[in-house]
Write a protein that holds these residues in place. Structure first.
Motif, PDB file in Angstrom:
ATOM      1  N   ILE A 186       0.874  -1.178   0.000  1.00 47.49           N
ATOM      2  CA  ILE A 186       0.000   0.000   0.000  1.00 47.49           C
ATOM      3  C   ILE A 186       0.908   1.224   0.000  1.00 47.49           C
ATOM      4  N   GLN A 187       0.781   2.068  -1.007  1.00 46.23           N
ATOM      5  CA  GLN A 187       1.723   3.169  -1.176  1.00 46.23           C
ATOM      6  C   GLN A 187       1.245   4.448  -0.487  1.00 46.23           C
ATOM      7  N   ALA A 188       2.189   5.108   0.183  1.00 47.28           N
ATOM      8  CA  ALA A 188       1.931   6.440   0.723  1.00 47.28           C
ATOM      9  C   ALA A 188       2.215   7.432  -0.400  1.00 47.28           C
ATOM     10  N   LEU A 189       1.157   7.934  -1.026  1.00 51.53           N
ATOM     11  CA  LEU A 189       1.290   8.827  -2.172  1.00 51.53           C
ATOM     12  C   LEU A 189       0.828  10.228  -1.805  1.00 51.53           C
ATOM     13  N   ASP A 190       1.583  11.203  -2.269  1.00 50.63           N
ATOM     14  CA  ASP A 190       1.200  12.602  -2.047  1.00 50.63           C
ATOM     15  C   ASP A 190       1.099  13.288  -3.397  1.00 50.63           C
ATOM     16  N   THR A 207      -4.257  15.914  -9.490  1.00 52.92           N
ATOM     17  CA  THR A 207      -3.181  15.868 -10.472  1.00 52.92           C
ATOM     18  C   THR A 207      -2.898  14.414 -10.829  1.00 52.92           C
ATOM     19  N   HIS A 208      -2.401  14.203 -12.040  1.00 54.93           N
ATOM     20  CA  HIS A 208      -2.104  12.839 -12.463  1.00 54.93           C
ATOM     21  C   HIS A 208      -0.784  12.340 -11.884  1.00 54.93           C
ATOM     22  N   ASP A 209       0.071  13.243 -11.414  1.00 56.79           N
ATOM     23  CA  ASP A 209       1.369  12.841 -10.890  1.00 56.79           C
ATOM     24  C   ASP A 209       1.386  12.935  -9.364  1.00 56.79           C
ATOM     25  N   TYR A 210       2.305  12.211  -8.759  1.00 52.01           N
ATOM     26  CA  TYR A 210       2.377  12.159  -7.299  1.00 52.01           C
ATOM     27  C   TYR A 210       3.791  11.803  -6.866  1.00 52.01           C
ATOM     28  N   THR A 211       4.038  11.971  -5.583  1.00 48.55           N
ATOM     29  CA  THR A 211       5.328  11.626  -4.991  1.00 48.55           C
ATOM     30  C   THR A 211       5.143  10.420  -4.081  1.00 48.55           C
ATOM     31  N   ARG A 212       6.025   9.421  -4.217  1.00 51.36           N
ATOM     32  CA  ARG A 212       5.951   8.225  -3.378  1.00 51.36           C
ATOM     33  C   ARG A 212       6.751   8.426  -2.093  1.00 51.36           C
ATOM     34  N   HIS A 316      -0.842  11.054   1.409  1.00 53.91           N
ATOM     35  CA  HIS A 316      -0.068  10.891   2.644  1.00 53.91           C
ATOM     36  C   HIS A 316       1.392  11.238   2.375  1.00 53.91           C
ATOM     37  N   ARG A 317       1.973  11.979   3.297  1.00 54.42           N
ATOM     38  CA  ARG A 317       3.356  12.408   3.123  1.00 54.42           C
ATOM     39  C   ARG A 317       4.351  11.492   3.807  1.00 54.42           C
ATOM     40  N   SER A 318       3.851  10.438   4.458  1.00 52.94           N
ATOM     41  CA  SER A 318       4.747   9.472   5.098  1.00 52.94           C
ATOM     42  C   SER A 318       4.003   8.167   5.290  1.00 52.94           C
TER      43      SER A 318
END
Length: 365
Positions: A186-190, A207-212, A316-318
């Motif tokens: 389960i990925q924490a994606l922001d 947005t279509h993009d995110y940070t893992r 989620h940022r973490s």
């Protein structure tokens, strides 16, 4: 020939050309089955059978036999086709519609493509792409889509299906049935920008993009009777984490109650360490789903709820924030749990799979 029911009807006679046409329609192997049935009704009537005998032989109602017998007598083979509906005259004939359906289902494109497109079908049958698209839509045909599936090769497949479905439909007296599995990675994606809120006529936008920011795994045990969930997050999903989860289940359930756990054949569920722990805790009884049969584990249905109602739109940022959010959602679920009711019997499931297997065998000939 008659059976004494209803008026005796004159023998329906066919010309050689009519018989050949009807036999061709009746032999249609896959498509246009309504027309094929009407042809079989007329052929049976032409064989000297009464309407009631045809009704029993073909498994259709007596009025249906009478209707198509009369339509053939009045209008010949053309009378077996559906009557024209009110409104503007149709530009596409029944024969053209049938050609599109038959070609789609029974033939491959001449250019060796894997499937038909509206363009290639339009060229093959002499219609425009719009007409082909409308016919496909009307009959639910989607050549561009394909679903994946996997038939279990488990030699004990039938026994395991009956065992697990039996637990769902008729659980042991005084015992708990828990559907257990892990939702891993389960990925924490922001998202790179905040979600724009929904407005009248406009859905919420992300947005279509995110940070893992890393991943976690959720171990879950769904109480089949009540719908409550025992959940635990771990950064890894080895046998050590599964053992900790078994201990959590042990503490979270009444000690005098036998526990029947439905789970898959993942290797971490069968290690020597797990086996030794289970020997020391005889109230735990493990029931393994057949290979490639995760659909038998009802906790997968709960994981779908978690994904649709929480994870898909969350940011989620973490990993810590993700785990806290998941645990909070599980607490809210348990405050008002919803059990998932299993309705299919083992016989229903096995009969459905038998039909699929027959279709596979037929398609190879």
């Amino acid at each position: 020939m008659g059976d004494g029911r209803g008026p005796k009807l004159a023998v329906l006679e066919l010309t050689a050309e009519e018989r050949e046409t009807l036999q061709g329609l009746a032999r249609r192997p896959k498509t246009a089955q309504a027309l094929a049935l009407r042809a079989r009704i007329v052929l049976a009537c032409a064989g000297g059978l009464s309407n009631s005998e045809v009704s029993r032989q073909l498994g259709v109602s007596l009025p249906t036999v009478g209707k198509w017998r009369k339509r053939f007598v009045d209008h010949g083979v053309d009378g077996l086709r559906d009557e024209a509906r009110p409104g503007a005259p149709r530009k596409i004939t029944d024969a053209q519609v049938e050609a599109v359906i038959v070609t789609t289902l029974e033939h491959a494109p001449a250019n060796k493509d894997t499937h038909w497109s509206t363009r290639s079908m339009a060229k093959a049958v002499g219609l425009n792409q719009t007409a082909v698209s409308r016919i496909w839509r009307a009959f639910g045909l989607k050549p561009h889509l394909v679903d994946t599936w996997k038939l279990s090769t488990d030699p004990l497949f039938i026994d395991k299906v009956r065992d697990i479905v039996g637990l769902y439909l008729d659980p042991p007296q005084g015992a708990m049935v828990l559907a257990v599995d892990e939702k891993s990675q389960i990925q924490a994606l922001d998202r790179t920008a905040p979600m724009l809120p929904m407005m009248p006529g406009t859905p919420g936008r992300t947005t279509h993009d995110y940070t893992r920011h890393g991943t976690t795994s959720l171990f879950a045990a769904l109480d089949v009777a009540t719908g409550t969930v025992i959940g635990q997050t771990h950064r890894k999903h080895r046998h050590q984490e599964f053992l900790r989860f078994l201990k959590t289940i042990d503490k979270a359930t009444p000690p005098e109650v036998d526990l029947h756990l439905v789970l898959d054949n993942y290797g971490t569920h069968k290690t020597p360490q797990i086996h030794q722990w289970l020997v020391r805790h005889p109230r735990f009884h493990l029931h393994f789903t057949p290979t490639y049969s995760s659909w038998l584990n009802i906790v997968e249905r709960w994981f779908a709820e978690l994904t649709n109602r929480k994870l898909r739109r969350s940011a989620h940022r973490s990993v810590t924030a993700l785990e806290a959010d998941v645990n909070t959602w599980i607490q809210a679920w348990n405050a008002d749990p919803k059990p998932f009711i299993w309705t299919k019997t083992a016989d229903n499931i096995l009969e459905t799979l038998a039909v699929y297997c027959q279709r596979i065998n037929d398609s190879q000939h």
